[in-house]
Design a protein around this motif. Structure first.
Motif, PDB file in Angstrom:
ATOM      1  N   LYS A  39       0.537  -0.657   0.193  1.00  0.00           N
ATOM      2  CA  LYS A  39       0.324  -0.168   0.319  1.00  0.00           C
ATOM      3  C   LYS A  39       1.135   0.930   0.126  1.00  0.00           C
ATOM      4  CE  LYS A  39      -2.161   1.136   3.352  1.00  0.00           C
ATOM      5  NZ  LYS A  39      -2.913   1.441   5.275  1.00  0.00           N
ATOM      6  N   LEU A  40       0.454   1.845  -0.979  1.00  0.00           N
ATOM      7  CA  LEU A  40       1.406   3.446  -0.774  1.00  0.00           C
ATOM      8  C   LEU A  40       0.400   4.720  -1.138  1.00  0.00           C
ATOM      9  CD1 LEU A  40       4.096   4.770  -0.325  1.00  0.00           C
ATOM     10  CD2 LEU A  40       4.706   4.197  -2.576  1.00  0.00           C
ATOM     11  N   ASP A  41       0.261   5.272  -0.066  1.00  0.00           N
ATOM     12  CA  ASP A  41      -1.196   6.515  -0.040  1.00  0.00           C
ATOM     13  C   ASP A  41       0.410   7.281  -0.942  1.00  0.00           C
ATOM     14  OD1 ASP A  41      -2.378   9.266   0.692  1.00  0.00           O
ATOM     15  OD2 ASP A  41      -3.185   8.212   1.800  1.00  0.00           O
ATOM     16  N   ALA A  42      -0.790   8.379  -1.961  1.00  0.00           N
ATOM     17  CA  ALA A  42      -0.356   9.052  -3.250  1.00  0.00           C
ATOM     18  C   ALA A  42       0.171  10.254  -2.420  1.00  0.00           C
ATOM     19  CB  ALA A  42      -1.280   9.111  -4.048  1.00  0.00           C
ATOM     20  N   ARG A  43      -0.134  10.996  -1.460  1.00  0.00           N
ATOM     21  CA  ARG A  43       0.814  11.747  -0.602  1.00  0.00           C
ATOM     22  C   ARG A  43       1.860  11.503   0.214  1.00  0.00           C
ATOM     23  NH1 ARG A  43      -4.184  13.431   2.929  1.00  0.00           N
ATOM     24  NH2 ARG A  43      -4.176  10.671   3.338  1.00  0.00           N
ATOM     25  N   ASN A  44       2.210  10.213   0.182  1.00  0.00           N
ATOM     26  CA  ASN A  44       3.244  10.160   0.672  1.00  0.00           C
ATOM     27  C   ASN A  44       4.563  10.053  -0.523  1.00  0.00           C
ATOM     28  OD1 ASN A  44       6.273   7.701   1.538  1.00  0.00           O
ATOM     29  ND2 ASN A  44       4.429   7.206   2.793  1.00  0.00           N
TER      30      ASN A  44
ATOM     31  N   THR B 231      -3.097   4.919  18.840  1.00  0.00           N
ATOM     32  CA  THR B 231      -2.954   4.129  17.314  1.00  0.00           C
ATOM     33  C   THR B 231      -1.359   3.851  17.983  1.00  0.00           C
ATOM     34  OG1 THR B 231      -4.444   6.253  16.931  1.00  0.00           O
ATOM     35  CG2 THR B 231      -2.596   4.457  15.114  1.00  0.00           C
ATOM     36  N   PRO B 232      -1.114   2.818  17.067  1.00  0.00           N
ATOM     37  CA  PRO B 232       0.347   1.749  17.325  1.00  0.00           C
ATOM     38  C   PRO B 232       0.909   2.361  16.243  1.00  0.00           C
ATOM     39  CG  PRO B 232      -1.134   0.678  15.706  1.00  0.00           C
ATOM     40  CD  PRO B 232      -2.138   1.450  17.139  1.00  0.00           C
ATOM     41  N   ASP B 233       2.481   2.342  16.451  1.00  0.00           N
ATOM     42  CA  ASP B 233       3.155   3.132  15.630  1.00  0.00           C
ATOM     43  C   ASP B 233       3.333   2.757  13.801  1.00  0.00           C
ATOM     44  OD1 ASP B 233       5.149   4.745  17.432  1.00  0.00           O
ATOM     45  OD2 ASP B 233       4.202   3.598  18.263  1.00  0.00           O
ATOM     46  N   TYR B 234       3.086   0.958  14.269  1.00  0.00           N
ATOM     47  CA  TYR B 234       2.603   0.300  13.251  1.00  0.00           C
ATOM     48  C   TYR B 234       2.079  -1.389  13.624  1.00  0.00           C
ATOM     49  CZ  TYR B 234       7.247  -2.231  14.242  1.00  0.00           C
ATOM     50  OH  TYR B 234       8.204  -2.347  15.220  1.00  0.00           O
ATOM     51  N   GLU B 235       1.789  -1.475  12.714  1.00  0.00           N
ATOM     52  CA  GLU B 235       1.000  -3.308  13.172  1.00  0.00           C
ATOM     53  C   GLU B 235       1.951  -4.115  11.640  1.00  0.00           C
ATOM     54  OE1 GLU B 235      -2.799  -2.629  13.836  1.00  0.00           O
ATOM     55  OE2 GLU B 235      -3.300  -1.213  12.650  1.00  0.00           O
ATOM     56  N   ILE B 236       1.436  -5.372  11.695  1.00  0.00           N
ATOM     57  CA  ILE B 236       2.088  -6.344  11.165  1.00  0.00           C
ATOM     58  C   ILE B 236       1.593  -8.225  11.680  1.00  0.00           C
ATOM     59  CG2 ILE B 236       3.946  -7.958  10.849  1.00  0.00           C
ATOM     60  CD1 ILE B 236       5.862  -6.176  12.563  1.00  0.00           C
ATOM     61  N   ALA B 237       1.397  -8.112  10.532  1.00  0.00           N
ATOM     62  CA  ALA B 237       0.000  -9.086   9.843  1.00  0.00           C
ATOM     63  C   ALA B 237       1.153 -10.597   9.104  1.00  0.00           C
ATOM     64  CB  ALA B 237      -1.333  -8.705   9.130  1.00  0.00           C
ATOM     65  N   TYR B 238       0.406 -11.509   9.440  1.00  0.00           N
ATOM     66  CA  TYR B 238       1.165 -13.132   8.983  1.00  0.00           C
ATOM     67  C   TYR B 238       1.165 -13.973   9.573  1.00  0.00           C
ATOM     68  CZ  TYR B 238       3.827 -13.460  13.358  1.00  0.00           C
ATOM     69  OH  TYR B 238       3.868 -13.543  14.992  1.00  0.00           O
ATOM     70  N   ARG B 239       1.268 -14.960   8.902  1.00  0.00           N
ATOM     71  CA  ARG B 239       0.693 -16.450   9.073  1.00  0.00           C
ATOM     72  C   ARG B 239       1.863 -16.565   9.241  1.00  0.00           C
ATOM     73  NH1 ARG B 239      -0.859 -21.447   3.459  1.00  0.00           N
ATOM     74  NH2 ARG B 239      -1.632 -22.375   5.927  1.00  0.00           N
ATOM     75  N   LEU B 240       1.668 -17.735  11.208  1.00  0.00           N
ATOM     76  CA  LEU B 240       2.209 -18.209  11.297  1.00  0.00           C
ATOM     77  C   LEU B 240       2.086 -19.658  11.291  1.00  0.00           C
ATOM     78  CD1 LEU B 240       4.596 -18.299  13.321  1.00  0.00           C
ATOM     79  CD2 LEU B 240       3.003 -17.890  15.386  1.00  0.00           C
ATOM     80  N   TYR B 241       3.381 -19.724  11.248  1.00  0.00           N
ATOM     81  CA  TYR B 241       3.344 -21.840  10.980  1.00  0.00           C
ATOM     82  C   TYR B 241       3.489 -22.607  12.310  1.00  0.00           C
ATOM     83  CZ  TYR B 241       2.604 -22.438   6.534  1.00  0.00           C
ATOM     84  OH  TYR B 241       1.610 -22.064   4.773  1.00  0.00           O
ATOM     85  N   GLU B 242       2.926 -23.610  12.815  1.00  0.00           N
ATOM     86  CA  GLU B 242       3.392 -24.569  14.530  1.00  0.00           C
ATOM     87  C   GLU B 242       4.875 -24.092  14.626  1.00  0.00           C
ATOM     88  OE1 GLU B 242       1.268 -27.674  17.008  1.00  0.00           O
ATOM     89  OE2 GLU B 242       1.250 -27.867  14.786  1.00  0.00           O
ATOM     90  N   ASN B 243       5.781 -24.573  13.354  1.00  0.00           N
ATOM     91  CA  ASN B 243       6.571 -24.586  13.575  1.00  0.00           C
ATOM     92  C   ASN B 243       8.030 -23.792  13.920  1.00  0.00           C
ATOM     93  OD1 ASN B 243       6.993 -24.423  10.202  1.00  0.00           O
ATOM     94  ND2 ASN B 243       7.870 -26.302   9.873  1.00  0.00           N
ATOM     95  N   GLY B 244       7.465 -22.819  13.680  1.00  0.00           N
ATOM     96  CA  GLY B 244       7.773 -21.491  13.645  1.00  0.00           C
ATOM     97  C   GLY B 244       8.430 -20.213  12.570  1.00  0.00           C
TER      98      GLY B 244
ATOM     99  N   TYR C 181       2.348   1.115   8.207  1.00  0.00           N
ATOM    100  CA  TYR C 181       2.915   1.720   8.581  1.00  0.00           C
ATOM    101  C   TYR C 181       2.285   3.028   8.566  1.00  0.00           C
ATOM    102  CZ  TYR C 181       7.478  -0.129   9.365  1.00  0.00           C
ATOM    103  OH  TYR C 181       8.160  -1.810   9.584  1.00  0.00           O
ATOM    104  N   GLY C 182       0.937   2.419   8.330  1.00  0.00           N
ATOM    105  CA  GLY C 182      -0.709   3.557   7.970  1.00  0.00           C
ATOM    106  C   GLY C 182      -0.507   4.184   6.533  1.00  0.00           C
ATOM    107  N   ASP C 183       0.540   5.025   6.195  1.00  0.00           N
ATOM    108  CA  ASP C 183       0.382   5.453   4.889  1.00  0.00           C
ATOM    109  C   ASP C 183       0.563   5.148   4.533  1.00  0.00           C
ATOM    110  OD1 ASP C 183       2.821   6.092   5.941  1.00  0.00           O
ATOM    111  OD2 ASP C 183       2.801   8.928   5.231  1.00  0.00           O
TER     112      ASP C 183
END
Length: 279
Positions: A52-57, A237-250, A259-261
């Motif tokens: 994602k990249l905000d046009a104002r960035n 509001t958090p500084d940033y967020e992280i989403a991911y898929r985590l497998y049982e083996n790490g 990071y918002g924008d």
């Protein structure tokens, strides 16, 4: 993006999550030793792209890569990481090259780290030191050798990175979903982070039909979203967020750093599981 935020783009794989009271009881009933044995030594390479990249960035484009080597050794967990990202702006190109090497004891109470961050070939930040906790989930202290004569007190409930993976997987296996943590990961000499997040429902067991994911065949996995509060831990509001898929083996895949924008996606390109040395 600050140096700390850039570094935590790859430290996320091994950050601590402390749990609310009800979820903690569920997690503690698990055999943590069994979960620890399931963490596999592996090498993983990720390609970075714009999610994602905000046009104002001010950024015009983002590209790069992340390499990660995790070794489940006889005396602890070794994590070697390199993060290389190129950011294009109207004023030119910025090239960040960050390397982090760390070791964590099997009981999660000792943590050694060394980090170097370079921007366009010039040193931007360098950290090294060792942290200790009085016990699992207790307070502790970090003594830095770089910068020299620097100490950082850690509050009760703080833990070091790999301990999180064990707690997070333990919680996910019992169906828990709410997370909260005080985390020290070696990314800053100024303090720790408060980390909050959510574990989604369990995903279908990996079938390993794609050659890249063949080493993960039969593994359980979950979607995870973490929010990092670093500069002002009391802010809404958090500084940033992280989403991911985590497998049982790490192993982690399909990672998005928001990071918002703007947001960066890290896509798994190479995965090689390594056999453990006999202890």
């Amino acid at each position: 993006m600050s140096a700390v935020a850039r570094l935590r783009v790859f430290i996320l794989l091994f950050a601590l999550v402390a749990l609310p009271t009800g979820a903690t009881r569920a997690a503690d009933t698990n055999d943590m030793g069994t979960i620890a044995q399931g963490l596999v030594s592996h090498k993983a390479l990720y390609g970075l792209s714009v999610a994602k990249l905000d046009a104002r960035n001010y950024r015009n484009g983002i590209a790069g890569g992340l390499s990660l080597e995790f070794v489940h050794a006889c005396d602890g967990y070794v994590l070697n990481q390199r993060f290389l990202i190129e950011t294009s702006t109207e004023d030119g190109t910025l090239l960040n090259n960050m390397v982090l090497n760390s070791w964590e004891s099997l009981d999660g109470q000792r943590f050694r780290f060394k980090m170097k961050d370079e921007v366009n070939g010039d040193l931007d930040q360098e950290l090294a030191g060792e942290g200790t906790l009085k016990g699992r989930g207790e307070s502790g202290l970090v003594r830095f050798t770089q910068p020299e004569d620097t100490e950082l007190a850690l509050p009760a409930g703080t833990a070091f990175p790999t301990e999180h993976t064990l707690r997070l997987i333990s919680l996910a296996r019992t169906g828990g979903n709410w997370l909260h943590a005080a985390v020290f990961d070696g990314a800053s000499a100024e303090g720790y982070s408060e980390v909050g997040g959510f574990i989604g429902g369990e995903l279908p067991v990996e079938k390993g039909e794609a050659p890249l994911l063949a080493p993960l065949k039969g593994q359980r996995s979950w979607r995870v979203r973490l929010a990092y509060f670093t500069t002002d831990k009391a802010q809404d509001t958090p500084d940033y967020e992280i989403a991911y898929r985590l497998y049982e083996n790490g192993v982690a895949d399909d990672i998005v750093f928001d990071y918002g924008d703007y947001a960066i996606r890290a896509t798994l390109k190479v995965l090689e599981l390594k056999p453990r040395d006999p202890c």
